[in-house]
Every structure is written in C-alpha cells, then in structure tokens.
Design a protein around this motif. Structure first.
Motif, short mmCIF file in Angstrom:
data_model
loop_
_atom_site.label_atom_id
_atom_site.label_comp_id
_atom_site.label_asym_id
_atom_site.label_seq_id
_atom_site.Cartn_x
_atom_site.Cartn_y
_atom_site.Cartn_z
N LEU A 21 65.13 69.72 1.35
CA LEU A 21 64.70 69.11 2.61
C LEU A 21 65.87 68.94 3.60
CD1 LEU A 21 62.32 66.43 1.11
CD2 LEU A 21 61.68 68.55 2.20
N GLU A 22 66.92 69.71 3.41
CA GLU A 22 68.12 69.53 4.22
C GLU A 22 67.81 69.50 5.72
OE1 GLU A 22 71.00 72.57 3.68
OE2 GLU A 22 72.44 71.65 5.03
N LYS A 23 66.86 70.37 6.12
CA LYS A 23 66.50 70.48 7.53
C LYS A 23 66.03 69.16 8.12
CE LYS A 23 63.22 73.30 8.66
NZ LYS A 23 62.31 74.45 8.66
N TYR A 24 65.41 68.37 7.25
CA TYR A 24 64.82 67.13 7.76
C TYR A 24 65.77 65.94 7.64
CZ TYR A 24 60.79 70.10 7.55
OH TYR A 24 59.93 71.15 7.75
N ALA A 25 67.03 66.25 7.36
CA ALA A 25 68.02 65.18 7.18
C ALA A 25 68.09 64.21 8.37
CB ALA A 25 69.39 65.77 6.89
N PRO A 26 68.02 64.71 9.63
CA PRO A 26 68.09 63.76 10.74
C PRO A 26 67.04 62.66 10.65
CG PRO A 26 68.30 65.98 11.57
CD PRO A 26 67.99 66.10 10.10
N ALA A 27 65.87 62.99 10.11
CA ALA A 27 64.81 61.98 10.03
C ALA A 27 65.21 60.86 9.07
CB ALA A 27 63.52 62.64 9.57
N THR A 119 58.00 60.38 17.95
CA THR A 119 57.61 61.61 17.26
C THR A 119 58.27 62.81 17.92
OG1 THR A 119 55.49 60.56 16.81
CG2 THR A 119 55.62 62.94 16.47
N ILE A 120 58.21 62.85 19.24
CA ILE A 120 58.84 63.98 19.94
C ILE A 120 60.35 63.98 19.69
CG2 ILE A 120 59.23 65.05 22.18
CD1 ILE A 120 56.58 63.82 23.08
N GLU A 121 60.96 62.80 19.75
CA GLU A 121 62.41 62.71 19.52
C GLU A 121 62.78 63.22 18.13
OE1 GLU A 121 65.19 61.15 21.15
OE2 GLU A 121 64.14 61.05 23.07
N PHE A 122 62.02 62.81 17.13
CA PHE A 122 62.32 63.24 15.76
C PHE A 122 62.16 64.75 15.63
CE2 PHE A 122 63.03 59.91 12.53
CZ PHE A 122 63.05 58.82 13.36
N ILE A 123 61.09 65.28 16.23
CA ILE A 123 60.88 66.73 16.13
C ILE A 123 62.06 67.47 16.76
CG2 ILE A 123 59.46 68.65 16.96
CD1 ILE A 123 57.03 66.73 16.68
N PHE A 124 62.50 67.00 17.92
CA PHE A 124 63.61 67.68 18.58
C PHE A 124 64.91 67.53 17.79
CE2 PHE A 124 61.05 68.49 22.23
CZ PHE A 124 61.67 69.58 22.82
N ALA A 125 65.10 66.35 17.18
CA ALA A 125 66.32 66.14 16.41
C ALA A 125 66.36 67.12 15.23
CB ALA A 125 66.39 64.70 15.91
N ILE A 126 65.21 67.28 14.55
CA ILE A 126 65.17 68.19 13.40
C ILE A 126 65.33 69.63 13.87
CG2 ILE A 126 63.63 69.11 11.62
CD1 ILE A 126 62.53 66.18 11.43
N TYR A 127 64.65 69.95 14.97
CA TYR A 127 64.70 71.30 15.51
C TYR A 127 66.11 71.67 15.95
CZ TYR A 127 63.89 75.07 18.87
OH TYR A 127 63.95 76.24 19.56
N ARG A 128 66.79 70.74 16.59
CA ARG A 128 68.13 71.02 17.09
C ARG A 128 69.21 70.70 16.06
NH1 ARG A 128 67.21 68.63 22.86
NH2 ARG A 128 66.54 70.49 23.97
N GLY A 129 68.81 70.05 14.97
CA GLY A 129 69.79 69.73 13.93
C GLY A 129 70.80 68.69 14.34
N HIS A 130 70.45 67.78 15.23
CA HIS A 130 71.36 66.66 15.51
C HIS A 130 70.68 65.36 15.14
CE1 HIS A 130 69.13 65.39 18.99
NE2 HIS A 130 69.34 66.53 19.65
N GLU A 131 71.46 64.28 15.19
CA GLU A 131 70.90 62.99 14.81
C GLU A 131 69.94 62.50 15.89
OE1 GLU A 131 71.47 61.75 11.88
OE2 GLU A 131 72.84 63.36 11.39
N VAL A 132 69.04 61.62 15.50
CA VAL A 132 68.11 61.04 16.48
C VAL A 132 68.90 60.07 17.35
CG1 VAL A 132 66.02 59.68 16.77
CG2 VAL A 132 66.24 61.23 14.83
N ASN A 133 68.84 60.29 18.65
CA ASN A 133 69.55 59.39 19.56
C ASN A 133 68.73 58.13 19.79
OD1 ASN A 133 72.20 60.15 20.84
ND2 ASN A 133 71.15 62.12 20.82
N GLU A 134 69.47 57.04 20.03
CA GLU A 134 68.80 55.74 20.10
C GLU A 134 68.20 55.45 21.46
OE1 GLU A 134 71.69 56.30 18.80
OE2 GLU A 134 71.49 55.75 16.71
#
Lengths: 391, 446
Positions: A21-27, A119-134
């Motif tokens: 599940l490495e891809k979903y690490a940002p979540a 939800t949109i933020e999480f999807i973009f974070a996973i898609y772009r591979g960066h952390e979820v911004n606050e």
C-alpha cells in the motif's frame, strides 16, 4: 500514549516503502502526524528547528474562527426562532434553544464541506505522492461560515469541489493558488446559484416563507429601505447574514488571536479597516443616496467586511507577501469592498469581490515593492561604477 | 572608529550547554585530516601519495583550477590514507603525526614593511590562502583578484559558538600582525563586540557591533558597512585565522593552531571548555570517541550552520566550535497543539516559549514536516539585511539568474539564511537552496 504509538506503527506497516500500500502512504501519514508530531530529525541545514509547523499555524486559525462560529450558530437559530415565535428581539430566544437550532442548521454544512474537500485533497496527495497539506482545515471551516444557512447541501458540495479543484489544485496545490479557495467557493456559488446566494430572503432559515423576513441590512439599503438595526446590534451581531459574518465582536476576538499569535497579518487587518473607513467617509461626504449616506462606521460592522478582512484577506498565500505590499493590499481590499458595495447594489457583498480582485493584484503589488529594492541595489551599483571610472 | 552597527532583526537562541571560558590543551589527536569538502568548490589535486612522510606546513594538495592555492599539512608525520567517496572524490586526507616537529620554514617578514605582492606570496606559499574566503559565493578567494575590502568579524552571536573574545584574548599580538599584513592588500574592517580584546587594533577600521544573531555573521556586517555590488569582491577571514596568518609572518612557520569550544548539553559538563588543538583534529580527541551517535548528534560548528559528524571524523577546517546535542528522534503526542511544547525555543507566536525565558535544551527534531511555502513575513523577521529572503529563495529555486542578481544573491552566504532554516513554518531548507543558487551563479556568471 505508547500503546497508541505501537498500534499506529503496526497499522502503518503495509504502507511502508516497498510494501503493497506504499502509494497510499500520504493518507495514513496524515492521520499519524495528526496524532503524533513525527520523530523526524534534521538531515541538512540548521540542526535545530522552531517548534512551529503548518499544522500548528492552521489549527490556530481554526481556533480563531471558533468564537465567530459558535455565535454564528446561535444567531442562525435565534434569527429564525424569534421571527417564528413573534418575539420582541433575538435575545428573547432561550440561549440553548437558539444554539441547538443553529447547530442543527450549520453542522451539515461543515460536514459536507470537510468531507468533499478533504476527499479531494487526499486523492490529490496520493496521486501526486506528497503529504496532505493542512490548508484545507481552515478552508473547510471558512466555506460553510460564509454561505447562507439554507444553501442546499449539493450546491455547497459542488462549490467546494470547484474551489479545491479549480481554485487550488489546478494551480499546483497549497501555496500555489492565486485566489483564496474559500472565496472562490463562495464566488462560484454566487454566480452559479444566484437565487440561493443573494437577494432578500435567504439569510434566515426558511426566510422565503411569508412569516419570516431574511433581509440583510445591505439588502434593505440597496432597496432604499430604512435600516432597522443599531450600530451595537450590528457590532455584536444580532442581524441576519451568512452563518458567521454577522458578529464583528466575535470576529475581532478572532482577529486578536490571529494577531497575537502572529498567524494573521495585523498590517492587512488594520489597513483593511482603514481603507473601508476612508471609502465610507468619502461616500458620506457626497451622500447622494441611502447607501452613500450610510455612516462610514456602520460599513465596518455590517455585511461580510470584517469577516473578509480578518479571515480571508489575511490568507498568506493569496495576499501580498511583502510588509509594504500588505499595507497597500489590505487598504485596497477595504477600500474597494465598500466601493463595490455602494456603487453596485446588486452585489451588496462587495468585500468578496474586492478581496478576489486584490488576490489577483497581490503579485503585482509585491512586484513593485520588490522592484524598489532592486532599483536601490542597481543605483548603488551604478554609483560604484561611476566612482570607479573617476578614480 | 567608524560608525557602529546595531542589528535589530534576528534571533538569539539562548541554549544550555555553553563552555567555560577556560582554555586548556586538548589531548593529542592520533590522526588529523584535511577534508577538501570544507573548501567549497575546490577540487583537490594531490601532491603526495599515501605513505609519504610530510612536514608540518608541507603542501599536500592544491586546487585543480588554481595551482597557486595550496593546502598544507597541519602536522608532521605520515600521509596514511586518502579516503575516497563516490566517483573517487577525495573525502579526507589523513595524516598520522610522528611526534616530531619537522616544519617547513619560510622567511620571517615584518608585516608592516611587506609589500602587497610579498604578502600575497607568503599567504600562498605558507598555505594560509585557504583562510581567505571571498564574497560573493562564499568560496576560497582567487589569488588573481584584488578585493575592495577585507572583513573580519570578531563578534560571536551564533548559538553556543566559540567566542572570539575568549579565543583572541591571548592572541592579540598575532592578530595585530595578521591585520597589518592583510591591510597591505586591501582596507581591513573588523567588527568587534563590547569587551573585545582587539578593539584597539591598528591598520584597520574597527566598528562596534551589537544586537541579535546574525549580527556576528560577517555577511551582515559587510552589508551594513560596505554593501557588495555585482562584480565586486570582498574577502573575509576568520578571526583566529588572522592570528595564524600573523604568526606565519613573525615566525616563518605555519602553526596550524585552532581553538575549539566543546559545547552542548550532551557534552560532559566538566569537559565543556575551550581546547587548544590543531586544524583537522579528530573529534575523538575532544569527546573521547565514545559518543552514542544514535541519540547524540556531533556537530562541527554551531547548531545552525554546522556539519554533522560521526565518531572518528574530523573537525571542519574553519570551525571553532564542536557541539553535542541530543537527537530528537522521539514522537510528540499532538505536538501541533498551539501553546504546547513551550520548552522548544521558538520565534513563533503560537508558542509561549518567549514567556519562559532562560536557557533551553534543544534537540534535532524537525518539529513537523516539510510543507509548501504558506506563511509569509516570518523570514523577514530574522533577516537583518535589506534583502527579501523569500523572494530570493524562490528565485534560487527556479534558477532565475537575473532575478537572483537583482535580489542580492552576491551579498549573502548560506549561513545568513540559517535562521530562516530555523524559523520557517514549512521546514524549508533555506541554506541548501541558497548554496545551490550560489553554485549556479559560479558556473553561469563566475
């Protein structure tokens, strides 16, 4: 604590490098770092770091919003109940009843805003591979606070999606957006669903029914009616309006929190109020219609002006970034806010448009401020060269 | 005495673990090393091979791009090892001392009677040249240049850093000789603190500096006294290195002395002193060599700008400080809550750190994660130069040379952005970005 930490470490395992599940690490990281500031140590640069991080900064803004939010809930309930029950004033409604009624009205808005936006933020974070911004912690709370309380939830959801996708992620995400995302959401709804976003009936729950009037002060002014509210009513916030914009007092408490914690720019807030007052005074000097002769100090306490200046204009990403630029930017936000409000009665919420307009011009303001520094440097260089030639 | 400098913007980190003002002799290091990486942008060309015996002051390598710039051995002994890294890059040239005192002798010259050419010659031949750092770019100066001025900061503001006042107390004479020699090349400017032992030094313009860190950074002083323009060169020399230069003139010998303050809360309280040692000394000669590096970080230099070291590695050529602080490899439960964890020093309004006062214990925790640049105005708070730090950083990140030049890249060094590293909410690596920006300027502009 240690027990939670152990559980978390276990839960994280499948998200580790090389795992399924490495891809979903940002979540999972977003949840983990919410519970625990991580054990990361400095790898380069300064070996010690300040305790402040973006989470702390954003949470501080949320805390600053809470007084206005709670008052807004109470007011939403009280405005509705006092008319429905034919009481003398909003303060006659029992406090807890008003608050409960308001909470029932407002909580769904907050829930929809956070669920859709995050939800949109999480999807973009996973898609772009960066952390979820606050950043969305704040935006997600701001949006329901500036909508009318009766907005259909699906309209809110679409506005939120538009703001996050087009207003923010299309520009590259947090820190890159040009317009304030919360105002983008409101502007989108304002133009897409005008019936639900402006007019005289929407500002109180069930305002469209005969028994209840949902008019705001600015709305009635635009129609040339007498204003039925005093300065102190408007200052404390016993007036109809968007969920949390009505109480200038609570907004000023929020402003104090922002300024004391250095999270919000006092330069923008102060110069914004000065700009609005100056414009108000200019109009008062002419005074050719009801809106123009509306006292300048009243302009500061009605409508969304205070809320906009304190919580929207100070968004550091879309505001001017230099100290001098902030003075100019804030001043013009307030100045244009009152100007639009008065000149164009169709848009009583001038401050929204003024801030969005100034968001667009903020980089230009900064450019000229920075350019002054550049020309100073160039002049020094020219002088040094001239000296060299004469020597 | 020229006009004084007062620095208002900045931040003094008041940390626990300062050194006693006593200077003692360090135990002898069993091996010394010169690390080419300490001389940014220098590519070494070896003169000696592994196994060769060297005298103190003998050339061991020179700069590939400028053969005149020579690097000499700090001790006499055997060149035991040339440690190479990836792509065979030389990391360390290790020299094991043999206990004898074989030195390379140079002519003794009275610095006040030397000519500029003679001074340059002696600096180059004796191996003192690498002490001279040029601005812009913060690299070893080119012998072909004539600078507009030479700046020396003898005022220390970096947290826990080895104090110039202590180190120079018994080196006044050597310092004066060094200043006199350097003044032949260009006018010398010296920034001193209130109680500086060298406040009355001759052949130089002395100005008093006071205020918060980074007031002691030579770059800040240059900016306030004689700002650097595009195309100009200013040289800077470390305060103790000036004394070493002075000694070369009066004794004819390159005496590679270095006084290092051992500081930080993880250093034993009794061992926190100033140590007289030699350039390139092994960390172990000060720490005993048994530091638990899992939980303690060894830093050559101060906590803001220093290099991370391991046991058995060597102190940076230019550093007067060795810091030991705890690694902050621990989780903090909901550490983002405002007004919690107030013990960590902070410049932010969301911490009550400023209320507590007193000295703090610090660790190396990042206290958050890297994020996009959101907060504005905090960098300006700690930047005393008339420079827009965030705009300059962004210009460096995008590699926009014209913009970097316009925004004052020539006037800054990475160390001037150390406090930006410390304070910024987004955990941006400002020093690294500025270093990369400067490197880009070296290749593009030169």
């Amino acid at each position: 604590m240690k027990w939670i930490r152990r559980k978390l470490d276990q839960a994280r395992k499948p998200f580790g490098p090389g795992q399924k599940l490495e891809k979903y690490a940002p979540a999972i990281n977003a949840f983990d770092t919410f519970l625990f500031t991580p054990n990361h140590t400095t790898k380069k640069g300064a070996h010690v770091r300040d305790v402040v991080d973006l989470k702390r900064t954003m949470i501080t803004v949320v805390i600053a919003l809470i007084p206005a939010l709670i008052f807004g809930m109470w007011n939403a309930g009280a405005q509705y109940l006092y008319q429905e029950r034919n009481l003398g004033s909003v303060t006659d409604v029992p406090f807890w009843e008003a608050l409960t009624e308001g909470a029932i009205l407002v909580f769904p808005l907050i829930a929809v805003s956070y669920i859709v936006g995050l939800t949109i933020e999480f999807i973009f974070a996973i898609y772009r591979g960066h952390e979820v911004n606050e950043g969305y912690l704040v935006t997600g709370l701001l949006i329901p606070m500036i909508f009318p309380v009766d907005i259909p939830l699906w309209m809110l959801a679409i506005s939120v999606a538009f703001a996050v996708l087009i207003g923010k992620e299309a520009f590259g995400g947090t820190g890159m957006n040009i317009l304030n995302p919360a105002l983008t959401a409101r502007a989108f709804a304002f133009f897409a669903y005008p019936l639900y976003m402006s007019g005289n009936q929407i500002w109180v729950h069930e305002g469209s029914t005969d028994s209840i009037s949902g008019e705001t002060i600015l709305g009635s002014l635009a129609e040339g009616k007498e204003v039925a509210y005093s300065f102190s009513d408007a200052f404390i916030g016993f007036i109809p309006g968007s969920v949390s914009e009505t109480s200038t007092l609570m907004i000023l408490i929020g402003a104090a929190i922002l300024i004391l914690t250095k999270v919000g720019s006092w330069r923008i807030i102060l110069s914004g109020f000065i700009g609005a007052a100056v414009m108000g005074l200019i109009f008062n000097a002419f005074g050719s219609n009801a809106l123009m002769s509306f006292d300048w100090y009243m302009h500061l306490v009605v409508g969304g002006l205070a809320f906009g200046l304190v919580f929207m204009a100070t968004d550091p990403v879309s505001a001017a970034q230099t100290f001098k630029g902030k003075w100019i930017y804030g001043f013009l936000c307030g100045f244009f806010g009152v100007m639009i409000r008065v000149f164009n009665p169709a848009y009583p919420e001038g401050i929204m448009l003024a801030i969005l307009l100034m968001n667009v011009f903020a980089p230009t303001i900064d450019h000229y401020v920075v350019q002054a520094n550049v020309s100073k440097r160039k002049k020094r260089l020219a002088k040094a060269k001239a000296n060299l030639q004469t020597a | 005495m020229s006009k004084d400098i007062r620095v208002r913007k900045g931040l003094d980190l008041k940390l626990k673990g300062e050194a006693d003002n006593a200077i003692v002799d360090a135990s002898k290091s069993s091996v010394y090393a010169i690390k080419p990486a300490d001389f940014h942008a220098v590519v070494p060309k070896m003169v000696l091979k592994e196994g060769a015996s060297v005298k103190a002051g003998e050339v061991i390598f020179y700069s590939k791009y400028d053969e005149k710039v020579k690097f000499v051995s700090p001790v006499s002994g055997t060149l035991t090892k040339i440690l190479r890294g990836a792509k065979r890059r030389i990391l360390e040239v290790q020299i094991t001392p043999n206990g004898s005192n074989d030195v390379v002798k140079h002519d003794v010259v009275n610095p006040s009677q030397a000519s500029a050419e003679q001074v340059r010659e002696i600096l180059l031949e004796s191996g003192c040249w690498p002490f001279i750092i040029q601005r812009p770019y913060s690299i070893v100066a080119s012998p072909e240049d004539t600078p507009k001025a030479i700046f020396i900061s003898a005022y220390t503001t970096a947290p826990l850093a080895g104090d110039a006042d202590v180190i120079l107390a018994d080196k006044k004479e050597a310092f004066q000789n060094g200043v006199t020699a350097l003044s032949k090349i260009a006018p010398v400017y010296i920034g001193v603190g209130k109680n500086s032992p060298i406040a009355t030094v001759k052949d130089a313009t002395v100005y008093k500096v006071k205020g918060k860190h980074p007031a002691g950074n030579v770059g800040v002083q240059i900016h306030k006294v004689l700002p650097l323009n595009a195309g100009e060169r200013v040289w800077t020399v470390g305060f103790e290195d000036v004394a070493t230069i002075g000694d070369v003139f009066t004794t004819g010998v390159f005496s590679a002395q270095r006084t290092v303050a051992l500081v930080g809360t993880d250093a034993d309280k009794d061992s926190r002193k100033y140590y007289r040692t030699i350039l390139g000394a092994q960390v172990d000669s000060l720490t005993g060599g048994n530091v638990d590096t899992e939980n303690t970080r060894i830093i050559s230099g101060d906590v803001l700008t220093g290099d991370k070291l391991e046991n058995g590695q060597f102190i940076n050529y230019y550093h007067n400080t060795l810091t030991l602080i705890p690694e902050g490899n621990e989780y903090a439960f909901m550490g983002w809550l405002p007004f919690t964890r107030n013990k960590v020093p902070s410049n932010a309004g969301t911490s009550l750190s400023w209320l507590l006062g007193g000295k703090r214990k610090v660790d190396t925790n990042l206290n958050g994660e890297e994020r996009a640049l959101v907060v504005t105005g905090e960098m300006e708070d700690v930047m005393p130069m008339d420079i827009y730090p965030m705009q300059l950083i962004k210009a460096c990140m995008s590699g926009d040379i014209e913009k970097m030049e316009n925004l004052g890249i020539y006037e800054v060094a990475p160390e001037d952005f150390a406090l930006v590293d410390f304070t910024n909410t987004s955990k941006l690596e400002a020093q690294e970005i500025i270093r990369n920006g400067l490197d880009l300027m070296i290749t593009e502009v030169g």
